[in-house]
Design an enzyme around this catalytic site. Structure first.
Site, mmCIF file in Angstrom:
data_model
loop_
_atom_site.group_PDB
_atom_site.id
_atom_site.type_symbol
_atom_site.label_atom_id
_atom_site.label_comp_id
_atom_site.label_asym_id
_atom_site.label_seq_id
_atom_site.Cartn_x
_atom_site.Cartn_y
_atom_site.Cartn_z
ATOM 1 N N LYS A 55 1.142 -1.247 0.556
ATOM 2 C CA LYS A 55 0.272 0.049 0.090
ATOM 3 C C LYS A 55 1.495 1.267 0.117
ATOM 4 O O LYS A 55 0.902 2.388 -0.405
ATOM 5 C CB LYS A 55 -0.818 -0.245 1.566
ATOM 6 C CG LYS A 55 -1.955 -0.911 1.461
ATOM 7 C CD LYS A 55 -3.067 -0.991 2.668
ATOM 8 C CE LYS A 55 -4.143 -1.704 2.390
ATOM 9 N NZ LYS A 55 -4.840 -2.826 3.599
ATOM 10 N N GLN A 99 -5.155 -1.484 9.516
ATOM 11 C CA GLN A 99 -5.122 -2.753 9.111
ATOM 12 C C GLN A 99 -5.318 -3.922 10.423
ATOM 13 O O GLN A 99 -5.818 -3.732 10.836
ATOM 14 C CB GLN A 99 -3.979 -3.007 8.879
ATOM 15 C CG GLN A 99 -3.415 -4.347 8.020
ATOM 16 C CD GLN A 99 -3.745 -4.285 7.038
ATOM 17 O OE1 GLN A 99 -3.630 -3.414 5.402
ATOM 18 N NE2 GLN A 99 -4.784 -5.627 6.480
ATOM 19 N N ASP A 122 -11.253 2.675 3.648
ATOM 20 C CA ASP A 122 -12.123 1.639 3.678
ATOM 21 C C ASP A 122 -13.807 1.324 3.618
ATOM 22 O O ASP A 122 -13.909 0.433 3.368
ATOM 23 C CB ASP A 122 -11.268 0.614 5.245
ATOM 24 C CG ASP A 122 -10.098 -0.686 5.083
ATOM 25 O OD1 ASP A 122 -10.126 -0.661 3.158
ATOM 26 O OD2 ASP A 122 -9.900 -1.140 6.110
#
Ligand code: NDP
Length: 297
Positions: A55, A99, A122
């Site tokens: 990422k 995460q 997200d």
């Protein structure tokens, strides 16, 4: 019937990243703003580390600022929440991603819901799920958004009236994919582990999305001839043909048999997988534009 068209998620994601880089350049030139993505990684799970590293690399390649924060798995929930709050307040940060999974002693929902919903790239914040469910402008979970892009790539932009079956009802994949397809005016069925006669449900689908986590569960004779099959599953299975102890990745769909029947199908690897980060980068640009009050590309 001839073999299905293979939907190339890797190539699609590459183009999407190029487009993101163009948009970032434009934002920098016209508004002197650099979109920024912050990623928090708790613990040292090797798969998560690789994912976070990728990422970071891809964020920078697109010309954006990448901020990475590693915290030990002994971090307290309060410390993690304080970090999220600091990033909420940081004007250089437009997207925040924590995460998952988090260690057991941390309440995942509490942490996700502490992120400013406008920075929730997200799309897991309960406000964003609510906005998505009520058809409002929201941040959308990346893998589901990537699935719908691949469906449109195969079938065209108008999905109206098509019958979609989503196998899996998780909050991060199954439910948001179903919601997005509903917003595209599909007739949507969500199947799960208690669904009766799953094969028969699947056979009705013009669009079949598999997000189950069970290797090669969906067989060719579950697929409607000509259907678009999107395989979200990532499963590691033994591959003795590659040597002792070797593994390989397969999806939730038995690709070889399904490809004989489907009209189009995503492979694993190289289908949905590569889309997630590309969509995340695009979402960071979207979040930046909304927060800064500049036109979205
Ligand atoms: P979850 O384990 O959270 O959910 C799995 C879902 O599948 C559940 O709703 C479950 O039903 C359903 N299910 C399990 N067994 C069966 C069965 N035998 N028949 C019908 N339904 C069943 O998984 P996720 O949604 O997080 O992930 C699904 C897959 O997608 C995984 O392989 C994961 O690795 C992959 N994935 C890939 C991503 C990417 O490409 N970037 C991102 C995220 C996930 P019930 O609710 O009844 O238990």
């Amino acid at each position: 019937m001839s073999e299905a068209k293979r939907i190339d998620g890797k190539a699609f994601a590459e183009n999407l990243r190029k487009q993101v880089a163009v948009n970032v350049k434009k934002i920098k030139t016209e508004h002197s703003i650099t979109p920024g993505l912050a990623v928090i990684l708790v613990g040292d799970d090797p798969a998560s580390q690789v994912y976070v590293r990728n990422k970071g690399v891809q964020t920078k390649e697109c010309g954006m600022n990448s901020f990475e924060f590693k915290m030990p798995d002994t971090v307290s929930e309060d410390e993690l929440l304080a970090k999220v709050e600091a990033l909420n307040a940081d004007a250089l940060v437009h997207g925040i991603l924590v995460q998952l999974p988090l260690p057991d002693h941390i309440d995942e929902a509490r942490v996700i819901n502490a992120i400013n919903p406008d920075k929730d790239v997200d799309g897991f914040h309960v406000i964003n799920s609510g906005r998505l469910a009520t058809g409002q402008k929201s941040m959308v979970p990346c893998t589901p958004a990537g699935c719908v892009m691949l469906v449109k790539n195969a079938l065209g932009d108008d999905l109206s009236g098509l019958r979609a079956v989503v196998v899996g009802r998780s909050n991060i994949v199954g439910k948001p994919v179903a919601q997005l397809l509903l917003n595209e005016h599909c007739t949507v069925t969500i199947a799960h582990s208690r669904t009766k006669d799953l094969a028969e449900e699947c056979r009705r689908a013009d669009i079949l999305v598999a997000a189950v986590g069970r290797p090669q569960m969906i067989l060719g004779d579950w697929v409607k001839p000509g259907a678009c099959v999107i395989d979200v599953g990532i499963n590691r299975i033994a591959a003795p043909e590659r040597g002792e102890g070797k593994m390989r990745l397969v999806g939730d769909v038995d690709y070889d048999s399904a490809a004989q029947v489907a009209g189009s199908i995503t492979p694993v690897p190289g289908g949905v997988g590569p889309m997630t980060i590309a969509v995340l980068l695009a979402a960071t640009v979207t979040a930046c534009c909304r927060i800064e009050g500049i036109p979205e590309p």
